[in-house]
Design an enzyme around this catalytic site. Structure first.
Site, PDB file in Angstrom:
ATOM      1  N   TYR A 438       0.819  -1.217   0.000  1.00 28.70           N
ATOM      2  CA  TYR A 438       0.000   0.000   0.000  1.00 28.70           C
ATOM      3  C   TYR A 438       0.847   1.259   0.000  1.00 28.70           C
ATOM      4  O   TYR A 438       2.064   1.216   0.093  1.00 28.70           O
ATOM      5  CB  TYR A 438      -1.040   0.002   1.109  1.00 28.70           C
ATOM      6  CG  TYR A 438      -0.633  -0.096   2.559  1.00 28.70           C
ATOM      7  CD1 TYR A 438       0.662   0.121   3.018  1.00 28.70           C
ATOM      8  CD2 TYR A 438      -1.615  -0.408   3.506  1.00 28.70           C
ATOM      9  CE1 TYR A 438       0.967   0.039   4.353  1.00 28.70           C
ATOM     10  CE2 TYR A 438      -1.319  -0.489   4.859  1.00 28.70           C
ATOM     11  CZ  TYR A 438      -0.029  -0.257   5.280  1.00 28.70           C
ATOM     12  OH  TYR A 438       0.257  -0.326   6.620  1.00 28.70           O
ATOM     13  N   GLU A 439       0.163   2.397  -0.177  1.00 27.37           N
ATOM     14  CA  GLU A 439       0.812   3.710  -0.365  1.00 27.37           C
ATOM     15  C   GLU A 439       1.736   3.724  -1.581  1.00 27.37           C
ATOM     16  O   GLU A 439       2.780   4.368  -1.575  1.00 27.37           O
ATOM     17  CB  GLU A 439       1.580   4.132   0.900  1.00 27.37           C
ATOM     18  CG  GLU A 439       0.705   4.307   2.113  1.00 27.37           C
ATOM     19  CD  GLU A 439      -0.460   5.247   1.889  1.00 27.37           C
ATOM     20  OE1 GLU A 439      -0.354   6.134   1.029  1.00 27.37           O
ATOM     21  OE2 GLU A 439      -1.492   5.091   2.557  1.00 27.37           O
ATOM     22  N   GLY A 440       1.340   3.016  -2.620  1.00 27.33           N
ATOM     23  CA  GLY A 440       2.172   2.891  -3.809  1.00 27.33           C
ATOM     24  C   GLY A 440       3.082   1.704  -3.662  1.00 27.33           C
ATOM     25  O   GLY A 440       3.941   1.677  -2.767  1.00 27.33           O
TER      26      GLY A 440
END
Length: 611
Positions: A438-440
């Site tokens: 997550y978060e890229g």
């Protein structure tokens, strides 16, 4: 679940290694000193080891529950979040004007590590609430700041970021959530978002969502995205809560880890009544959101560190009490030895420690660079900010990847018991894995590093970094203890530099860059980590020598040295700092040269394979 910390190394990073005086002499921080910051860390650790850690196990075993359209969190979460809110831990580094403590980011890193290590599910609520409030503080109108910021920074309300949609994923330019402007200046929001961390719960009366959406006449793709504040409950003019804002939770995900954190699907505007407020300018939403996303990416790196450190400390404690077999050199007649005395276990433990220390050095140094950028101006500010931007994807990706590896090694230390739920190792491993996604994803972080960050400011940040590494190598090359490790760092830096020069010149350079971005980021992470660890080792070596002199111990007297190390926790700490750096240099840094061989070959097999 008991949380075992590494407070001594956190304080070493902040109070002994970094040039903290360069930050504290600046106006924003002149009212705090080192002793106060040490006390802040001590108090944060008390809360982390108290109510926060106390509900970690039930958070994992029972998890968040979705019932009749509502999310219910496990017992103890409300009390623990209340402790975090009342203690000011949500906004320790944020603006005092809105209820924050206004502390340096380097201190906030230690606080975040404690919270993430003690209970990642609660740590994420803190991260997102702080981040969403900071978005409003940065881009919101005075009215929006007045309504939302203090209530969020003080934990009265929580916050989220709402980016992902089922058909968009990492391609935010494909999102379809709509925002239609109304006569009063507000917007009506309609659409669905998925994978929203803490998107719904009843810990607090209101949840404030930062939502990406499109206005009707917006351009296609990323350039047509705007950012909106969308509360779960509308807020009346007097600050009291009004009617529900037509934001519904359609369900929560069943996940590998972080079970206490509800990952929600949210539906906006089912009944046409979701009110939102524009942050900043229309069609600038993605650029605005990157303020929160970059901060979150950095803090996900801290999550990887926090999970890894907690797992390592648990494995170390277990190894010091578990009897198994006979270690080399065991006394005759001894039935069994502690597993900490077995060479292979010691290797695993020191490798865990080395990578944990490397991750901590990386994120703490990056936070210090944030502080230096904050207290500087002009070209000096640009220099520090350039390093922050260069290091952010490395913090996120390198610390989450190797943090997961550390949790794996920690589980291995427990043997068969590590695979059971009787011990904490398996939870740390499960909780840590999402950090690389997550978060890229880490692949996106790597592409950001090689595609953008290497080129920004005409390459000045990466050149400055390589110059710092070269200075470390030169300074320690003749050191009788650290010289061989410095030479390993020099070889790794040379291999990285060669790859950075050769790949752009190769045929199919763009394709090769895409294929090799992830190993390139890993190479950068190892070189930076080796550089920082050797800096710390040189300092620790000097402090150990000073301790020996103070105690009248002759360095040539092996027996006396062993007695000092056994009887002084400070001497043992500094000794282990030196040995961790040496171990990393000889076991971690050679990976850089190995990857360089593969990258320089120009191998294109993934593109030629029929998959």
């Amino acid at each position: 679940m008991k949380y075992l910390d590494d407070a001594r190394d956190i304080k070493f990073n902040l109070l002994e290694w970094l040039d903290l005086d360069a930050v504290l002499k600046a106006e924003p921080y002149q009212e705090v000193d080192r002793d106060q910051l040490a006390m802040v860390l001590d108090e944060a650790l008390k809360v982390a080891k108290g109510s926060v850690a106390a509900c970690n196990e039930i958070g994992d075993r029972v998890g968040a529950q979705w019932e009749s359209g509502k999310v219910r969190l496990p017992d103890g979460f409300a009390e623990a979040f209340g402790d975090l809110a009342s203690g000011g831990w949500i906004s320790a580094t944020m603006n005092p004007e809105f209820g924050g403590m206004g502390l340096p980011e380097a201190v906030g890193t230690g606080i975040s590590e404690y919270l993430m290590g003690a209970n990642t599910a609660l740590g994420l609520k803190v991260l997102l609430t702080r981040g969403a409030a900071h978005l409003i503080e940065t881009f919101g109108s005075d009215e929006l700041k007045k309504v939302y910021c203090e209530k969020m920074y003080t934990g009265e309300w929580t916050g989220t970021m709402c980016l992902t949609e089922a058909g968009a994923g990492s391609d935010l330019g494909a999102l379809t959530t709509k925002a239609v402007k109304q006569a009063d200046g507000s917007y009506l929001i309609t659409g669905e978002k998925i994978f929203i961390t803490s998107g719904d719960h009843e810990l607090v009366p209101n949840i404030i969502h930062a939502v990406l959406a499109r206005t009707p006449d917006a351009p296609a793709g990323p350039k047509g995205i705007s950012l909106f504040v969308v509360p779960k409950y509308r807020v009346n003019a007097d600050g009291s809560l009004g009617a529900p804002n037509d934001v519904a939770c359609a369900g929560i995900e069943h996940k590998l880890g972080i079970h206490g954190s509800p990952t929600c699907s949210l539906v906006f505007g089912t009944n046409g009544g979701t009110q939102g407020f524009l942050l900043g300018q229309e069609n600038q939403g993605l650029a605005h959101m990157f303020v929160m996303m970059n901060a979150a990416r950095y803090e996900v790196g801290v999550q990887g560190l926090g999970n890894a450190s907690a797992a390592h400390q648990a494995a170390l404690a277990y190894a010091k009490e578990r009897l198994q077999g006979r270690a080399p050199g065991a006394a005759k007649g001894a039935s069994q030895s502690l597993i900490v005395d077995h060479p292979d276990v010691r290797r695993m433990l020191l490798m865990q420690s080395a990578y944990v220390q490397a991750m901590r050095a990386l994120v703490t140094y990056t936070a210090w660079c944030m502080d230096m950028a904050h207290v500087s101006a002009g070209e000096e500010r640009d220099r520090w900010q350039g390093l922050v931007e260069l290091f952010t994807p490395v913090c996120k990706a390198w610390c989450s990847d190797w943090g997961f590896r550390v949790t794996e090694w920690a589980l291995q230390t427990f043997g068969g018991y590590g695979y059971t739920m009787e011990y904490p190792a398996e939870q740390y491993l499960r909780d840590c894995k999402i950090a690389s996604i997550y978060e890229g994803t880490n692949g996106i972080q790597a592409l950001d590093l090689v595609g953008r960050k290497f080129r920004m400011q005409e390459g000045k940040p990466v050149k400055a970094l390589m110059g710092q590494v070269g200075a470390s190598v030169q300074a320690l090359a003749a050191d009788p203890v650290l010289g061989p490790s410095a030479r390993q760092l020099g070889e790794a830096a040379k291999a990285l530099g060669t790859v950075l020069q050769e790949i752009p010149a190769q045929e199919n350079a763009a394709l090769l860059t895409g294929l090799n971005a992830v190993p390139l980021l890993d190479m950068v992470g190892h070189v930076v980590a080796g550089h920082l660890l050797l800096q710390q080792a040189a300092l620790a070596k000097g402090k150990l020598a000073a301790l020996m002199q103070e105690r009248g111990v002759d360095a040539a007297d092996a027996k006396a040295v062993r007695a000092l190390l056994a009887g002084s926790s400070e001497a043992a700490f500094y000794q282990n700092k030196v040995q961790a750096a040496i171990h990393f240099a000889h076991r971690g840094l050679p990976l850089v040269a190995a990857q360089a061989v593969a990258l320089r070959a120009g191998e294109m097999a993934p593109m030629e394979a029929v998959l």
